[in-house]
Motif scaffolding. Structure first.
Motif, PDB file in Angstrom:
ATOM      1  N   TRP A   1       6.003   2.257  51.597  1.00 13.44           N
ATOM      2  CA  TRP A   1       5.384   2.288  52.925  1.00 13.44           C
ATOM      3  C   TRP A   1       6.410   2.047  54.033  1.00 13.44           C
ATOM      4  O   TRP A   1       6.457   2.773  55.026  1.00 13.44           O
ATOM      5  N   VAL A   2       7.219   1.006  53.882  1.00 17.26           N
ATOM      6  CA  VAL A   2       8.144   0.638  54.961  1.00 17.26           C
ATOM      7  C   VAL A   2       9.147   1.773  55.202  1.00 17.26           C
ATOM      8  O   VAL A   2       9.540   2.037  56.336  1.00 17.26           O
TER       9      VAL A   2
ATOM     10  N   VAL B   1      -3.272  -4.917  51.025  1.00 13.55           N
ATOM     11  CA  VAL B   1      -2.423  -4.283  50.017  1.00 13.55           C
ATOM     12  C   VAL B   1      -2.708  -4.878  48.631  1.00 13.55           C
ATOM     13  O   VAL B   1      -2.771  -4.150  47.641  1.00 13.55           O
TER      14      VAL B   1
ATOM     15  N   HIS C   1       4.873  -8.588  62.931  1.00 16.17           N
ATOM     16  CA  HIS C   1       3.729  -9.035  62.136  1.00 16.17           C
ATOM     17  C   HIS C   1       3.372 -10.501  62.312  1.00 16.17           C
ATOM     18  O   HIS C   1       2.463 -10.994  61.659  1.00 16.17           O
TER      19      HIS C   1
ATOM     20  N   GLY D   1      -1.253   2.076  66.613  1.00 16.83           N
ATOM     21  CA  GLY D   1      -0.438   3.239  66.248  1.00 16.83           C
ATOM     22  C   GLY D   1       0.208   2.961  64.903  1.00 16.83           C
ATOM     23  O   GLY D   1       0.306   1.803  64.484  1.00 16.83           O
TER      24      GLY D   1
ATOM     25  N   MET E   1      -4.927   0.367  56.367  1.00 19.10           N
ATOM     26  CA  MET E   1      -5.503  -0.313  57.520  1.00 19.10           C
ATOM     27  C   MET E   1      -5.739   0.694  58.652  1.00 19.10           C
ATOM     28  O   MET E   1      -5.027   0.703  59.651  1.00 19.10           O
TER      29      MET E   1
ATOM     30  N   PRO F   1      -0.908  -5.883  62.997  1.00 17.14           N
ATOM     31  CA  PRO F   1      -1.807  -6.843  62.339  1.00 17.14           C
ATOM     32  C   PRO F   1      -1.008  -7.992  61.730  1.00 17.14           C
ATOM     33  O   PRO F   1       0.133  -7.795  61.317  1.00 17.14           O
TER      34      PRO F   1
ATOM     35  N   LEU G   1      13.124  -9.073  59.520  1.00 23.60           N
ATOM     36  CA  LEU G   1      12.795  -7.643  59.533  1.00 23.60           C
ATOM     37  C   LEU G   1      11.348  -7.330  59.901  1.00 23.60           C
ATOM     38  O   LEU G   1      11.063  -6.243  60.396  1.00 23.60           O
ATOM     39  N   CYS G   2      10.469  -8.239  59.637  1.00 26.33           N
ATOM     40  CA  CYS G   2       9.045  -7.925  59.784  1.00 26.33           C
ATOM     41  C   CYS G   2       8.328  -8.831  60.777  1.00 26.33           C
ATOM     42  O   CYS G   2       7.343  -8.430  61.380  1.00 26.33           O
TER      43      CYS G   2
ATOM     44  N   ARG H   1       4.360  -0.224  46.463  1.00 23.18           N
ATOM     45  CA  ARG H   1       3.629   0.246  47.637  1.00 23.18           C
ATOM     46  C   ARG H   1       4.323  -0.221  48.940  1.00 23.18           C
ATOM     47  O   ARG H   1       4.504   0.552  49.874  1.00 23.18           O
ATOM     48  N   ILE H   2       4.692  -1.478  48.998  1.00 22.03           N
ATOM     49  CA  ILE H   2       5.330  -2.010  50.216  1.00 22.03           C
ATOM     50  C   ILE H   2       6.658  -1.290  50.475  1.00 22.03           C
ATOM     51  O   ILE H   2       6.923  -0.846  51.594  1.00 22.03           O
TER      52      ILE H   2
HETATM   53  C1  HEC Z   1       8.048  -2.393  65.083  1.00 22.46           C
HETATM   54  C2  HEC Z   1       6.951  -3.171  64.563  1.00 22.46           C
HETATM   55  C3  HEC Z   1       6.835  -3.349  63.063  1.00 22.46           C
HETATM   56  C4  HEC Z   1       7.791  -3.834  62.182  1.00 22.46           C
HETATM   57  C5  HEC Z   1       9.225  -4.255  62.473  1.00 22.46           C
HETATM   58  C6  HEC Z   1       7.144  -3.873  60.893  1.00 22.46           C
HETATM   59  N1  HEC Z   1       5.846  -3.427  60.975  1.00 22.46           N
HETATM   60 FE1  HEC Z   1       4.547  -3.260  59.433  1.00 22.46          FE
HETATM   61  N2  HEC Z   1       3.115  -2.493  60.714  1.00 22.46           N
HETATM   62  C7  HEC Z   1       3.278  -2.335  62.075  1.00 22.46           C
HETATM   63  C8  HEC Z   1       2.036  -1.842  62.647  1.00 22.46           C
HETATM   64  C9  HEC Z   1       1.800  -1.528  64.130  1.00 22.46           C
HETATM   65  C10 HEC Z   1       1.128  -1.709  61.569  1.00 22.46           C
HETATM   66  C11 HEC Z   1      -0.359  -1.284  61.651  1.00 22.46           C
HETATM   67  C12 HEC Z   1      -0.565   0.196  61.612  1.00 22.46           C
HETATM   68  C13 HEC Z   1      -0.298   0.791  60.275  1.00 22.46           C
HETATM   69  O1  HEC Z   1      -0.927   0.390  59.259  1.00 22.46           O
HETATM   70  O2  HEC Z   1       0.553   1.685  60.219  1.00 22.46           O
HETATM   71  C14 HEC Z   1       1.839  -2.122  60.368  1.00 22.46           C
HETATM   72  C15 HEC Z   1       1.300  -2.102  59.098  1.00 22.46           C
HETATM   73  C16 HEC Z   1       1.948  -2.527  57.940  1.00 22.46           C
HETATM   74  C17 HEC Z   1       1.403  -2.441  56.606  1.00 22.46           C
HETATM   75  C18 HEC Z   1       0.005  -1.904  56.247  1.00 22.46           C
HETATM   76  C19 HEC Z   1       0.105  -0.457  55.851  1.00 22.46           C
HETATM   77  C20 HEC Z   1      -1.227   0.211  55.602  1.00 22.46           C
HETATM   78  O3  HEC Z   1      -1.438   0.622  54.445  1.00 22.46           O
HETATM   79  O4  HEC Z   1      -2.024   0.361  56.556  1.00 22.46           O
HETATM   80  C21 HEC Z   1       2.338  -2.959  55.760  1.00 22.46           C
HETATM   81  C22 HEC Z   1       2.231  -3.088  54.241  1.00 22.46           C
HETATM   82  C23 HEC Z   1       3.478  -3.351  56.568  1.00 22.46           C
HETATM   83  N3  HEC Z   1       3.197  -3.073  57.880  1.00 22.46           N
HETATM   84  C24 HEC Z   1       4.613  -3.955  56.061  1.00 22.46           C
HETATM   85  C25 HEC Z   1       5.739  -4.271  56.831  1.00 22.46           C
HETATM   86  C26 HEC Z   1       6.923  -4.916  56.288  1.00 22.46           C
HETATM   87  C27 HEC Z   1       7.084  -5.371  54.835  1.00 22.46           C
HETATM   88  C28 HEC Z   1       7.796  -5.029  57.317  1.00 22.46           C
HETATM   89  C29 HEC Z   1       9.215  -5.586  57.279  1.00 22.46           C
HETATM   90  C30 HEC Z   1      10.106  -5.020  56.296  1.00 22.46           C
HETATM   91  C31 HEC Z   1       7.177  -4.442  58.498  1.00 22.46           C
HETATM   92  N4  HEC Z   1       5.918  -4.027  58.163  1.00 22.46           N
HETATM   93  C32 HEC Z   1       7.766  -4.355  59.744  1.00 22.46           C
HETATM   94  C33 HEC Z   1       4.421  -2.618  62.811  1.00 22.46           C
HETATM   95  C34 HEC Z   1       5.619  -3.097  62.288  1.00 22.46           C
END
Ligand code: HEC
Length: 110
Positions: free
Chosen positions: A70-71, A53, A34, A89, A81, A44, A29-30, A66-67
């Motif tokens: 956020w998701v 976090v 990531h 973006g 961040m 990142p 999923l992530c 929080r996670i």
């Molecule tokens: C389609 C791409 C994509 C997927 C899939 C994705 N992320 Fe992200 N995520 C990003 C990007 C781009 C950022 C940086 C920008 C932001 O912070 O929003 C980010 C930032 C984050 C942050 C930092 C938030 C903050 O406070 O700035 C967290 C926590 C996170 N992701 C968790 C997850 C988790 C857990 C998953 C899987 C369940 C996931 N992401 C899946 C693209 C993705």
């Protein structure tokens, strides 16, 4: 005694399974975003996300909360961040159920 042993082995195999599936779910999923793919970055790296976090939410329960929040509803205004938001973006919202998300979050916390 026998029941205790059976009970313990069930408990033990359950916790191992839960951990494994957090990792498996994360990879499904992530990781696409990531974990960098051949040097290309679209988000990142997870160790950096985790660090940010954890700094803001050091307790396990708060971190998971929080996670999960956020998701389901990423929002540039509450992003920790800000640099990453500018660069990549804001993260696209992911439609994943709470139970799976909690498992991913628990895996990330460890
Ligand atoms: C389609 C791409 C994509 C997927 C899939 C994705 N992320 Fe992200 N995520 C990003 C990007 C781009 C950022 C940086 C920008 C932001 O912070 O929003 C980010 C930032 C984050 C942050 C930092 C938030 C903050 O406070 O700035 C967290 C926590 C996170 N992701 C968790 C997850 C988790 C857990 C998953 C899987 C369940 C996931 N992401 C899946 C693209 C993705």
């Amino acid at each position: 005694m026998r029941w205790l042993l059976i009970f313990l082995s069930v408990m033990f195999s359950k916790s191992v399974l839960a951990e494994d599936s957090g990792k498996v779910l994360f990879n499904q999923l992530c990781a696409n975003c990531h974990v960098s793919q051949r040097g290309k970055r679209i988000a990142p790296p997870m160790f950096a996300v985790k660090q940010h976090v954890k700094m803001a939410y050091p307790k396990r329960e708060e971190f998971i909360h929080r996670i999960v929040g956020w998701v389901k509803e990423p929002d540039a205004e509450i992003a920790l961040m800000q640099g990453a938001v500018k660069k990549f973006g804001v993260m696209p919202k992911q439609d994943i159920d709470d139970k799976a998300l909690r498992r991913v979050a628990g895996y990330l916390y460890e």
